[in-house]
Write a protein that holds these residues in place. Structure first.
Motif, PDB file in Angstrom:
ATOM      1  N   UNK A 295      21.903 -28.580  -6.923  1.00 24.78           N
ATOM      2  CA  UNK A 295      22.649 -29.569  -6.264  1.00 24.78           C
ATOM      3  C   UNK A 295      23.985 -28.574  -5.908  1.00 24.78           C
ATOM      4  N   UNK A 296      24.230 -27.361  -6.245  1.00 21.36           N
ATOM      5  CA  UNK A 296      25.208 -26.480  -5.802  1.00 21.36           C
ATOM      6  C   UNK A 296      24.825 -26.290  -4.295  1.00 21.36           C
ATOM      7  N   UNK A 297      23.649 -25.954  -4.160  1.00 26.79           N
ATOM      8  CA  UNK A 297      22.966 -25.145  -2.721  1.00 26.79           C
ATOM      9  C   UNK A 297      23.074 -26.543  -1.865  1.00 26.79           C
ATOM     10  N   UNK A 298      22.896 -27.732  -2.182  1.00 27.31           N
ATOM     11  CA  UNK A 298      22.986 -28.771  -1.456  1.00 27.31           C
ATOM     12  C   UNK A 298      24.030 -29.081  -0.908  1.00 27.31           C
ATOM     13  N   UNK A 299      25.028 -28.936  -1.673  1.00 35.40           N
ATOM     14  CA  UNK A 299      26.472 -29.002  -1.336  1.00 35.40           C
ATOM     15  C   UNK A 299      26.837 -27.812  -0.187  1.00 35.40           C
ATOM     16  N   UNK A 300      26.473 -26.790  -0.615  1.00 35.97           N
ATOM     17  CA  UNK A 300      27.072 -25.555   0.197  1.00 35.97           C
ATOM     18  C   UNK A 300      26.233 -25.733   1.493  1.00 35.97           C
ATOM     19  N   UNK A 301      25.017 -26.175   1.612  1.00 35.02           N
ATOM     20  CA  UNK A 301      24.321 -26.318   2.965  1.00 35.02           C
ATOM     21  C   UNK A 301      25.018 -27.248   3.686  1.00 35.02           C
ATOM     22  N   UNK A 302      25.296 -28.565   3.177  1.00 38.42           N
ATOM     23  CA  UNK A 302      26.175 -29.469   3.854  1.00 38.42           C
ATOM     24  C   UNK A 302      27.472 -29.033   4.419  1.00 38.42           C
ATOM     25  N   UNK A 303      28.264 -28.477   3.458  1.00 39.53           N
ATOM     26  CA  UNK A 303      29.577 -27.884   4.024  1.00 39.53           C
ATOM     27  C   UNK A 303      29.424 -26.733   5.171  1.00 39.53           C
ATOM     28  N   UNK A 304      28.478 -25.922   5.088  1.00 34.68           N
ATOM     29  CA  UNK A 304      28.146 -24.985   6.072  1.00 34.68           C
ATOM     30  C   UNK A 304      28.010 -25.669   7.476  1.00 34.68           C
TER      31      UNK A 304
ATOM     32  N   UNK B 172      15.143 -30.247   2.731  1.00 35.40           N
ATOM     33  CA  UNK B 172      14.888 -28.891   3.086  1.00 35.40           C
ATOM     34  C   UNK B 172      14.691 -28.960   4.486  1.00 35.40           C
ATOM     35  N   UNK B 173      13.813 -29.900   5.150  1.00 34.79           N
ATOM     36  CA  UNK B 173      13.359 -29.817   6.604  1.00 34.79           C
ATOM     37  C   UNK B 173      14.663 -29.765   7.280  1.00 34.79           C
ATOM     38  N   UNK B 174      15.731 -30.741   6.921  1.00 31.31           N
ATOM     39  CA  UNK B 174      16.900 -30.748   7.828  1.00 31.31           C
ATOM     40  C   UNK B 174      17.549 -29.403   7.684  1.00 31.31           C
ATOM     41  N   UNK B 175      17.561 -28.622   6.656  1.00 35.26           N
ATOM     42  CA  UNK B 175      18.479 -27.674   6.521  1.00 35.26           C
ATOM     43  C   UNK B 175      17.620 -26.195   6.840  1.00 35.26           C
ATOM     44  N   UNK B 176      16.500 -26.339   7.097  1.00 35.57           N
ATOM     45  CA  UNK B 176      15.408 -25.537   7.591  1.00 35.57           C
ATOM     46  C   UNK B 176      15.225 -24.490   6.340  1.00 35.57           C
ATOM     47  N   UNK B 177      15.012 -25.035   5.011  1.00 36.59           N
ATOM     48  CA  UNK B 177      15.013 -23.897   4.053  1.00 36.59           C
ATOM     49  C   UNK B 177      13.675 -24.439   3.481  1.00 36.59           C
ATOM     50  N   UNK B 178      13.106 -23.658   2.376  1.00 37.41           N
ATOM     51  CA  UNK B 178      11.991 -23.895   1.908  1.00 37.41           C
ATOM     52  C   UNK B 178      12.350 -25.143   0.632  1.00 37.41           C
ATOM     53  N   UNK B 179      11.564 -25.945   0.377  1.00 34.28           N
ATOM     54  CA  UNK B 179      11.950 -26.656  -0.708  1.00 34.28           C
ATOM     55  C   UNK B 179      12.183 -26.201  -2.116  1.00 34.28           C
ATOM     56  N   UNK B 180      11.315 -24.975  -2.355  1.00 34.25           N
ATOM     57  CA  UNK B 180      11.453 -24.240  -3.732  1.00 34.25           C
ATOM     58  C   UNK B 180      13.045 -23.649  -3.550  1.00 34.25           C
ATOM     59  N   UNK B 181      13.641 -23.569  -2.513  1.00 27.76           N
ATOM     60  CA  UNK B 181      15.063 -23.060  -2.695  1.00 27.76           C
ATOM     61  C   UNK B 181      16.102 -23.922  -3.236  1.00 27.76           C
TER      62      UNK B 181
END
Length: 120
Positions: free
Chosen positions: A6-15, A53-62
């Protein structure tokens, strides 16, 4: 077993400087549900993880913290206890005591993590 990062989700959204509502509109996931994901209160399903994952262009495993990390953590706990107490692994009483200490340490870590999640 996996845990949503969940921390990565927030980080990606904030970026991307997006509000939760804006992200909701783009990935077609309810805003309140995204909020729960971002606070670690709910784990998204497979389709939701893929959409994010698709929206942020990251692998789902990330976006996932896999069981492997838990195994690595257990190995680290065992090594620390072996170094601290100098257990003899050929002694069944030592092995039993080591297992008890590992179990207690894992419970302690889980309690700390749960407390941290509740504070968020």
């Amino acid at each position: 077993m996996f845990i949503f990062n969940y921390k990565l989700l927030k980080k990606l959204r904030n970026q991307k400087k997006l509000s939760i509502q804006e992200l909701s509109n783009v990935v077609n996931i309810d805003r309140s549900l995204l909020s729960l994901f971002e606070r670690g209160k709910k784990i998204p399903n497979y389709d939701e993880i893929n959409a994010i994952a698709d929206f942020f262009e990251v692998q789902s495993d990330e976006l996932l913290l896999r069981e492997r990390q838990e195994k690595d953590e257990t190995s680290e706990i065992i090594q620390q206890l072996l170094n601290k107490y100098r257990f003899d692994l050929s002694n069944s009483e030592h092995v039993q005591k080591l297992n008890e200490l590992v179990s207690k340490e894992k419970k302690r870590i889980k309690t700390i993590r749960n407390k941290h999640r509740n504070e968020i």
